[in-house]
Write a protein that holds these residues in place. Structure first.
Motif, PDB file in Angstrom:
ATOM      1  N   ASP A 170       9.079 -30.478 -10.455  1.00  0.00           N
ATOM      2  CA  ASP A 170       8.257 -30.739  -9.274  1.00  0.00           C
ATOM      3  C   ASP A 170       8.899 -31.819  -8.420  1.00  0.00           C
ATOM      4  O   ASP A 170       9.132 -32.934  -8.890  1.00  0.00           O
ATOM      5  N   ASN A 171       9.213 -31.473  -7.172  1.00  0.00           N
ATOM      6  CA  ASN A 171       9.779 -32.433  -6.225  1.00  0.00           C
ATOM      7  C   ASN A 171      10.992 -33.145  -6.808  1.00  0.00           C
ATOM      8  O   ASN A 171      11.114 -34.370  -6.745  1.00  0.00           O
ATOM      9  N   SER A 172      11.896 -32.388  -7.363  1.00  0.00           N
ATOM     10  CA  SER A 172      13.011 -32.991  -8.065  1.00  0.00           C
ATOM     11  C   SER A 172      14.187 -32.018  -8.105  1.00  0.00           C
ATOM     12  O   SER A 172      14.080 -30.867  -7.693  1.00  0.00           O
ATOM     13  N   THR A 173      15.300 -32.515  -8.598  1.00  0.00           N
ATOM     14  CA  THR A 173      16.461 -31.683  -8.874  1.00  0.00           C
ATOM     15  C   THR A 173      16.821 -31.866 -10.337  1.00  0.00           C
ATOM     16  O   THR A 173      17.208 -32.953 -10.751  1.00  0.00           O
ATOM     17  N   GLU A 174      16.661 -30.828 -11.114  1.00  0.00           N
ATOM     18  CA  GLU A 174      16.899 -30.917 -12.548  1.00  0.00           C
ATOM     19  C   GLU A 174      17.600 -29.654 -13.037  1.00  0.00           C
ATOM     20  O   GLU A 174      17.620 -28.635 -12.365  1.00  0.00           O
ATOM     21  N   ARG A 175      18.126 -29.766 -14.247  1.00  0.00           N
ATOM     22  CA  ARG A 175      18.734 -28.615 -14.910  1.00  0.00           C
ATOM     23  C   ARG A 175      17.983 -28.351 -16.207  1.00  0.00           C
ATOM     24  O   ARG A 175      17.530 -29.271 -16.868  1.00  0.00           O
ATOM     25  N   TRP A 176      17.860 -27.073 -16.538  1.00  0.00           N
ATOM     26  CA  TRP A 176      17.245 -26.734 -17.819  1.00  0.00           C
ATOM     27  C   TRP A 176      17.719 -25.361 -18.255  1.00  0.00           C
ATOM     28  O   TRP A 176      18.368 -24.641 -17.526  1.00  0.00           O
ATOM     29  N   GLU A 177      17.376 -24.998 -19.490  1.00  0.00           N
ATOM     30  CA  GLU A 177      17.736 -23.709 -20.065  1.00  0.00           C
ATOM     31  C   GLU A 177      16.473 -23.045 -20.561  1.00  0.00           C
ATOM     32  O   GLU A 177      15.654 -23.675 -21.252  1.00  0.00           O
ATOM     33  N   LYS A 183      20.717 -20.734 -17.958  1.00  0.00           N
ATOM     34  CA  LYS A 183      20.759 -22.096 -17.433  1.00  0.00           C
ATOM     35  C   LYS A 183      20.402 -22.090 -15.945  1.00  0.00           C
ATOM     36  O   LYS A 183      20.880 -21.255 -15.186  1.00  0.00           O
ATOM     37  N   PHE A 184      19.560 -23.038 -15.563  1.00  0.00           N
ATOM     38  CA  PHE A 184      19.085 -23.132 -14.188  1.00  0.00           C
ATOM     39  C   PHE A 184      19.327 -24.521 -13.631  1.00  0.00           C
ATOM     40  O   PHE A 184      19.248 -25.522 -14.353  1.00  0.00           O
TER      41      PHE A 184
END
Length: 205
Positions: A170-177, A183-184
Motif C-alpha cells: 500500500d502506497n509503497s514500492t516493494e518486492r515479493w514472491e 516474483k513481483f
C-alpha cells in the motif's frame, strides 16, 4: 488511433512471456463515466483497447447480488457483465491480443463474497487464463489473464488466476514472491498526490 495500436501484439513472437513485455495499462480503468476526484480515465473500454491498452485495473464490489465497478465508495454504474461483454467482443475482433485484468475488491480485499459471486461466472469461460503462472503470449492470445487481488478460500485444488492477494504493498514500492514462486515488484504510490498529478501504478513480474 493507428491500426498498429489495435493489434500490436500480433507482431510479437508467441514464445515470449508476458513478463518480457512492457504492457500499457490504465489505473482505475472503469472511471471514465464519473467526474471530479473519482475520475481517472476519459476513454471507455473500447477506446482504451484500440489505443493499445492491454492492462485493465478493475475494482469491484457486490451490491444486491450483482457485481459492480467502484472507485472507493463511488458506484460507477458498470456491471461485471458489461466488462465481460465488451472484453469478449474486443478479443473476438482482435484474436491476436490479450487483456491482463487485475481484479480487486474495492476497499476490502478480505471480503470472500466477491470470490463467491465472481468465480462461478468465469471458471468455465475458456477465454480466461486462470493459472497461477506467467504464460507465453501464444497461450493467451484472445484471452483475459486474471491477476487476482481478492481473497479465495484456502485449500482449493485449483488456481484462481495469478495470485497477488495479500501481498500488494500500500502506497509503497516493494518486492515479493507469491505462493507459486512468481516474483513481483510493484510501484503503487498515491498518497499526497493532487488530482492533477498522475498516479504511479506499475507492476513488474
Amino acid at each position: 488511433m493507428s491500426d498498429f495500436s489495435k493489434n500490436w501484439m500480433s507482431y510479437l513472437d508467441g514464445n515470449k512471456k508476458l513478463t518480457e513485455l512492457t504492457i500499457p495499462g490504465t489505473h482505475d480503468t472503469c472511471t471514465y463515466y464519473v467526474g471530479g476526484l473519482y475520475q481517472c480515465q476519459t476513454m471507455n473500454f473500447e477506446t482504451q483497447f484500440k489505443s493499445g491498452v492491454r492492462f485493465w485495473d478493475i475494482r469491484l464490489k457486490v451490491k444486491k447480488g450483482k457485481i459492480y465497478a467502484y472507485h472507493g465508495d463511488k458506484y460507477l454504474d458498470i456491471t461485471f457483465d458489461n466488462i465481460l461483454t465488451t472484453s469478449s467482443i474486443l478479443l473476438q475482433q482482435f484474436p491476436s491480443e490479450c487483456i491482463v485484468m487485475s481484479i480487486s475488491h474495492e476497499q476490502n480485499q478480505d471480503n470472500v463474497e466477491l470470490y463467491e459471486k465472481l468465480w462461478p461466472i468465469i471458471e468455465n469461460l475458456n477465454y480466461w487464463y486462470k493459472e497461477d503462472r506467467i504464460p507465453k503470449i501464444s497461450e493467451v492470445r484472445g484471452k483475459i489473464v486474471l491477476i487476482r487481488r481478492f481473497i479465495a478460500p484456502g485449500g482449493l485444488g485449483f488456481p484462481v488466476g495469478i495470485n497477488t492477494y495479500g501481498s500488494w504493498p500500500d502506497n509503497s514500492t516493494e518486492r515479493w514472491e507469491n505462493s507459486a514462486g512468481i516474483k513481483f515488484t510493484v510501484q503503487d504510490e498515491y498518497k499526497g498526490y493532487l488530482s492533477v498529478n498522475m498516479k504511479k501504478n506499475l507492476i513488474v513480474m
